[in-house]
Design a protein around this motif. Structure first.
Motif, PDB file in Angstrom:
ATOM      1  N   ARG A  11       0.812  -1.232   0.000  1.00  0.00           N
ATOM      2  CA  ARG A  11       0.000   0.000   0.000  1.00  0.00           C
ATOM      3  C   ARG A  11       0.840   1.275   0.000  1.00  0.00           C
ATOM      4  NH1 ARG A  11      -5.516   0.083   0.804  1.00  0.00           N
ATOM      5  NH2 ARG A  11      -5.417   2.137   1.795  1.00  0.00           N
ATOM      6  N   LEU A  12       1.962   1.248  -0.669  1.00  0.00           N
ATOM      7  CA  LEU A  12       2.758   2.470  -0.769  1.00  0.00           C
ATOM      8  C   LEU A  12       1.946   3.548  -1.482  1.00  0.00           C
ATOM      9  CD1 LEU A  12       6.368   1.243  -1.654  1.00  0.00           C
ATOM     10  CD2 LEU A  12       5.500   2.100   0.528  1.00  0.00           C
ATOM     11  N   GLY A  13       1.989   4.750  -0.948  1.00  0.00           N
ATOM     12  CA  GLY A  13       1.243   5.852  -1.547  1.00  0.00           C
ATOM     13  C   GLY A  13      -0.200   5.928  -1.107  1.00  0.00           C
ATOM     14  N   LYS A  14      -0.630   4.955  -0.307  1.00  0.00           N
ATOM     15  CA  LYS A  14      -2.004   4.957   0.202  1.00  0.00           C
ATOM     16  C   LYS A  14      -1.961   4.951   1.732  1.00  0.00           C
ATOM     17  CE  LYS A  14      -3.785   2.200  -3.671  1.00  0.00           C
ATOM     18  NZ  LYS A  14      -4.481   0.936  -4.028  1.00  0.00           N
ATOM     19  N   PRO A  15      -2.997   5.456   2.380  1.00  0.00           N
ATOM     20  CA  PRO A  15      -3.014   5.435   3.844  1.00  0.00           C
ATOM     21  C   PRO A  15      -2.944   4.007   4.382  1.00  0.00           C
ATOM     22  CG  PRO A  15      -4.715   6.895   2.999  1.00  0.00           C
ATOM     23  CD  PRO A  15      -4.187   6.129   1.824  1.00  0.00           C
ATOM     24  N   LEU A  16      -2.154   3.821   5.435  1.00  0.00           N
ATOM     25  CA  LEU A  16      -2.098   2.527   6.118  1.00  0.00           C
ATOM     26  C   LEU A  16      -1.915   2.793   7.613  1.00  0.00           C
ATOM     27  CD1 LEU A  16      -2.175  -0.520   6.010  1.00  0.00           C
ATOM     28  CD2 LEU A  16       0.307  -0.525   5.628  1.00  0.00           C
ATOM     29  N   VAL A  17      -3.034   3.047   8.275  1.00  0.00           N
ATOM     30  CA  VAL A  17      -3.030   3.219   9.722  1.00  0.00           C
ATOM     31  C   VAL A  17      -3.464   1.900  10.339  1.00  0.00           C
ATOM     32  CG1 VAL A  17      -4.018   4.457  11.693  1.00  0.00           C
ATOM     33  CG2 VAL A  17      -3.532   5.678   9.552  1.00  0.00           C
ATOM     34  N   VAL A  18      -2.602   1.313  11.153  1.00  0.00           N
ATOM     35  CA  VAL A  18      -2.882   0.055  11.826  1.00  0.00           C
ATOM     36  C   VAL A  18      -3.085   0.366  13.303  1.00  0.00           C
ATOM     37  CG1 VAL A  18      -2.080  -2.278  12.327  1.00  0.00           C
ATOM     38  CG2 VAL A  18      -1.454  -1.181  10.159  1.00  0.00           C
ATOM     39  N   ALA A  19      -4.293   0.175  13.800  1.00  0.00           N
ATOM     40  CA  ALA A  19      -4.632   0.469  15.190  1.00  0.00           C
ATOM     41  C   ALA A  19      -4.701  -0.840  15.974  1.00  0.00           C
ATOM     42  CB  ALA A  19      -5.974   1.194  15.258  1.00  0.00           C
ATOM     43  N   ARG A 125      -5.935  13.882  21.430  1.00  0.00           N
ATOM     44  CA  ARG A 125      -5.714  14.911  20.404  1.00  0.00           C
ATOM     45  C   ARG A 125      -4.268  14.879  19.914  1.00  0.00           C
ATOM     46  NH1 ARG A 125      -3.168  19.286  20.592  1.00  0.00           N
ATOM     47  NH2 ARG A 125      -3.012  19.312  22.872  1.00  0.00           N
ATOM     48  N   ARG A 126      -3.341  14.769  20.839  1.00  0.00           N
ATOM     49  CA  ARG A 126      -1.924  14.718  20.457  1.00  0.00           C
ATOM     50  C   ARG A 126      -1.618  13.469  19.635  1.00  0.00           C
ATOM     51  NH1 ARG A 126       2.000  17.098  25.129  1.00  0.00           N
ATOM     52  NH2 ARG A 126       0.493  18.281  26.379  1.00  0.00           N
ATOM     53  N   GLN A 127      -2.205  12.358  20.037  1.00  0.00           N
ATOM     54  CA  GLN A 127      -1.975  11.108  19.317  1.00  0.00           C
ATOM     55  C   GLN A 127      -2.513  11.185  17.894  1.00  0.00           C
ATOM     56  OE1 GLN A 127      -3.897   8.503  22.099  1.00  0.00           O
ATOM     57  NE2 GLN A 127      -2.385   8.981  23.687  1.00  0.00           N
ATOM     58  N   GLN A 128      -3.678  11.772  17.737  1.00  0.00           N
ATOM     59  CA  GLN A 128      -4.248  11.906  16.396  1.00  0.00           C
ATOM     60  C   GLN A 128      -3.380  12.798  15.519  1.00  0.00           C
ATOM     61  OE1 GLN A 128      -8.170  13.212  17.617  1.00  0.00           O
ATOM     62  NE2 GLN A 128      -9.024  11.143  17.402  1.00  0.00           N
ATOM     63  N   VAL A 148     -11.362   5.127  19.625  1.00  0.00           N
ATOM     64  CA  VAL A 148     -11.362   6.561  19.917  1.00  0.00           C
ATOM     65  C   VAL A 148     -10.272   7.312  19.146  1.00  0.00           C
ATOM     66  CG1 VAL A 148     -11.093   8.305  21.738  1.00  0.00           C
ATOM     67  CG2 VAL A 148     -12.304   6.169  22.223  1.00  0.00           C
ATOM     68  N   VAL A 149      -9.040   6.826  19.220  1.00  0.00           N
ATOM     69  CA  VAL A 149      -7.929   7.538  18.591  1.00  0.00           C
ATOM     70  C   VAL A 149      -7.975   7.410  17.075  1.00  0.00           C
ATOM     71  CG1 VAL A 149      -5.419   7.723  18.425  1.00  0.00           C
ATOM     72  CG2 VAL A 149      -6.489   7.253  20.628  1.00  0.00           C
ATOM     73  N   ALA A 150      -8.180   6.195  16.575  1.00  0.00           N
ATOM     74  CA  ALA A 150      -8.168   5.968  15.121  1.00  0.00           C
ATOM     75  C   ALA A 150      -9.300   5.024  14.711  1.00  0.00           C
ATOM     76  CB  ALA A 150      -6.825   5.399  14.691  1.00  0.00           C
ATOM     77  N   PRO A 151     -10.552   5.428  14.941  1.00  0.00           N
ATOM     78  CA  PRO A 151     -11.682   4.539  14.628  1.00  0.00           C
ATOM     79  C   PRO A 151     -11.873   4.280  13.137  1.00  0.00           C
ATOM     80  CG  PRO A 151     -12.472   6.720  15.213  1.00  0.00           C
ATOM     81  CD  PRO A 151     -11.008   6.710  15.503  1.00  0.00           C
ATOM     82  N   THR A 152     -11.261   5.111  12.289  1.00  0.00           N
ATOM     83  CA  THR A 152     -11.385   4.913  10.838  1.00  0.00           C
ATOM     84  C   THR A 152     -10.112   4.327  10.238  1.00  0.00           C
ATOM     85  OG1 THR A 152     -10.663   7.188  10.370  1.00  0.00           O
ATOM     86  CG2 THR A 152     -13.027   6.821  10.655  1.00  0.00           C
ATOM     87  N   LYS A 202     -12.692  -6.298  24.780  1.00  0.00           N
ATOM     88  CA  LYS A 202     -13.611  -6.900  23.813  1.00  0.00           C
ATOM     89  C   LYS A 202     -13.561  -6.104  22.523  1.00  0.00           C
ATOM     90  CE  LYS A 202     -18.477  -8.200  23.223  1.00  0.00           C
ATOM     91  NZ  LYS A 202     -19.835  -8.161  23.838  1.00  0.00           N
ATOM     92  N   ALA A 203     -13.473  -6.819  21.408  1.00  0.00           N
ATOM     93  CA  ALA A 203     -13.355  -6.145  20.114  1.00  0.00           C
ATOM     94  C   ALA A 203     -14.642  -5.442  19.731  1.00  0.00           C
ATOM     95  CB  ALA A 203     -12.973  -7.156  19.044  1.00  0.00           C
ATOM     96  N   ALA A 204     -14.512  -4.194  19.294  1.00  0.00           N
ATOM     97  CA  ALA A 204     -15.654  -3.463  18.763  1.00  0.00           C
ATOM     98  C   ALA A 204     -15.973  -3.992  17.368  1.00  0.00           C
ATOM     99  CB  ALA A 204     -15.330  -1.969  18.704  1.00  0.00           C
ATOM    100  N   ASP A 205     -17.105  -3.588  16.829  1.00  0.00           N
ATOM    101  CA  ASP A 205     -17.494  -4.020  15.483  1.00  0.00           C
ATOM    102  C   ASP A 205     -16.398  -3.659  14.480  1.00  0.00           C
ATOM    103  OD1 ASP A 205     -19.874  -4.956  16.452  1.00  0.00           O
ATOM    104  OD2 ASP A 205     -21.069  -3.251  15.779  1.00  0.00           O
ATOM    105  N   GLY A 206     -16.047  -4.618  13.639  1.00  0.00           N
ATOM    106  CA  GLY A 206     -15.044  -4.374  12.617  1.00  0.00           C
ATOM    107  C   GLY A 206     -13.609  -4.548  13.082  1.00  0.00           C
ATOM    108  N   VAL A 207     -13.414  -4.871  14.369  1.00  0.00           N
ATOM    109  CA  VAL A 207     -12.067  -5.069  14.907  1.00  0.00           C
ATOM    110  C   VAL A 207     -11.760  -6.565  14.948  1.00  0.00           C
ATOM    111  CG1 VAL A 207     -10.571  -4.750  16.909  1.00  0.00           C
ATOM    112  CG2 VAL A 207     -12.209  -2.963  16.286  1.00  0.00           C
TER     113      VAL A 207
END
Length: 233
Positions: A11-19, A125-128, A148-152, A202-207
């Motif tokens: 995924r070079l050039g595309k967002p890749l946030v791993v929470a 806020r700082r983490q985001q 909370v920090v990176a839900p998307t 406990k994992a939230a939906d989609g986790v």
């Protein structure tokens, strides 16, 4: 290895946030750091930020039960930390506290900061902002990253393990320097305290949940990378 399966090229050039969320001693830090290294991504240890604020409060003589004072101290805290998986350092007011924030006294007090909602909001806020500053290629780990920090985030994982495995791993991580009581305080008691303000058991939906109780280090890293691959297609 195909290009798709080369984590450094993925995924070079595309967002890749791993929470990555999980309880104490689940291996979040070491696994997340190695996954970031292989993905050639930044790495964010959010727990280090809470510890940094805790040590700042302790050194300033702030009553950690005084939520207003803790929140004010958090807002004014000068915290710097490495977001490179190859360099681990944390500074408070320019002073290196990388080792000091791991001391048992800090570990036993960090929940007081983590459960102060105003302090938590400021650190979120700082983490985001750090995630944005990474160019959105980062592995971020902690307590409420997936919700909370990176839900998307493109990838959201709950990394867990049995109580026995978590106590054993934390003991090894700390060089077997802690007593059994200290380990239980750092791992189990802290989880109970922190769960008052955030659900990381406990994992939230989609986790996606990864249970590493019976996995070694390499197997757990690979499990994380497999979820990265499958979650972003």
């Amino acid at each position: 290895m195909s290009e798709e399966r080369d984590p450094a090229q993925f995924r070079l050039g595309k967002p890749l946030v791993v929470a990555i969320d999980g309880p104490s001693g689940s291996g979040k830090s070491s696994i997340s750091r190695e996954a970031a290294r292989r993905l050639r991504a930044a790495y964010l240890d959010t727990g280090a930020m809470y510890r940094a604020v805790t040590i700042a409060c302790m050194r300033a003589g702030i009553d950690l039960t005084d939520a207003v004072a803790v929140e004010a101290a958090t807002r004014s805290a000068d915290i710097e930390l490495s977001t490179s998986p190859d360099q681990e350092w944390v500074r408070v007011g320019g002073e290196d506290v990388t080792q000091a924030i791991r001391e048992p006294e800090v570990s036993s007090n960090v929940s007081a900061v983590a459960t102060t909602l105003g302090a938590r909001a400021d650190l979120v806020r700082r983490q985001q902002q750090l995630i944005k500053d990474s160019g959105l290629r980062i592995v971020a780990e902690g307590r409420d990253i997936t919700t909370v920090v990176a839900p998307t985030a493109e990838v959201r994982i709950l990394l867990t393990a049995s109580e026995e495995a978590r106590l054993r791993r934390r003991g090894v991580q700390l060089g077997e320097s802690q007593t059994s009581a200290q380990l239980r305080e750092q791992v189990l008691t802290r989880d109970v305290k922190d769960s008052a303000v955030v659900n990381f058991q406990k994992a939230a939906d989609g986790v996606v949940t990864i249970d590493s109780s019976d996995l070694d280090f390499e197997e757990t890293v690979q499990a994380v990378l497999d979820v990265v691959y499958s979650s972003t297609h």
